[in-house]
Scaffold this active site. Structure first.
Site, PDB file in Angstrom:
ATOM      1  CG  HIS A  46      -0.158   0.126   2.496  1.00  0.00           C
ATOM      2  ND1 HIS A  46       0.485  -0.951   3.068  1.00  0.00           N
ATOM      3  CD2 HIS A  46       0.114   1.197   3.271  1.00  0.00           C
ATOM      4  CE1 HIS A  46       1.105  -0.544   4.160  1.00  0.00           C
ATOM      5  NE2 HIS A  46       0.897   0.754   4.309  1.00  0.00           N
ATOM      6  CG  HIS A  61      -0.115   5.766   2.413  1.00  0.00           C
ATOM      7  ND1 HIS A  61      -1.402   5.278   2.383  1.00  0.00           N
ATOM      8  CD2 HIS A  61       0.498   5.183   3.464  1.00  0.00           C
ATOM      9  CE1 HIS A  61      -1.561   4.442   3.394  1.00  0.00           C
ATOM     10  NE2 HIS A  61      -0.419   4.369   4.061  1.00  0.00           N
TER      11      HIS A  61
END
Length: 139
Positions: A46, A61
């Site tokens: 992620h 992110h």
């Protein structure tokens, strides 16, 4: 979008550094790319951090609270220690599936540990950007 508008207090308050946030297109936004040339110093399904030759780190992110997905729906194409070029695909994912699961697909791009006034040239809120656009200049 402005980092202050990200629905996460760590990013919106600038605790890890200033930057911009990308609202990915559900189709065209499936590949997260290296925003700079450098070495991958940390990679998770992620999120990733790349250090440039000047030692400055940039965090990308993918979505908010996506760590909770334990990598499900993310494909990592490079590993920690790999040297990458700006535009290299690092992670593929499905922003629409993230949103369908009740999470935000907004992607903070952060100049790690930079002072709040260190960045210039960020696109205005609502501006369409592509993988070849410069998101900010770290002065």
């Amino acid at each position: 979008m402005a980092m202050a508008d990200v629905d996460d207090p760590v990013f919106s308050a600038g605790y890890v550094g200033p930057g911009v946030a990308i609202v990915p297109d559900p189709e065209a936004g499936r590949d997260a790319v290296a925003p700079i040339d450098g070495t991958i110093v940390k990679v998770h399904p992620h999120a990733f951090v790349i250090a440039g030759t000047d030692g400055r780190g940039v965090l990308v992110h993918l979505g908010i609270n996506t760590v909770q997905l334990d990598g499900d729906g993310f494909t990592v194409h490079h590993q920690q220690g790999d040297t990458v070029q700006r535009g290299d695909v690092l992670i593929s994912w499905d922003p629409a599936a993230v949103e369908a699961g009740g999470r935000s697909a907004v992607c903070p791009v952060v100049a790690l540990d930079a002072p709040a006034d260190a960045l210039t040239g960020a696109p205005a809120d609502g501006t369409d950007v592509t993988v070849t656009d410069t998101l900010f200049v770290w002065g």
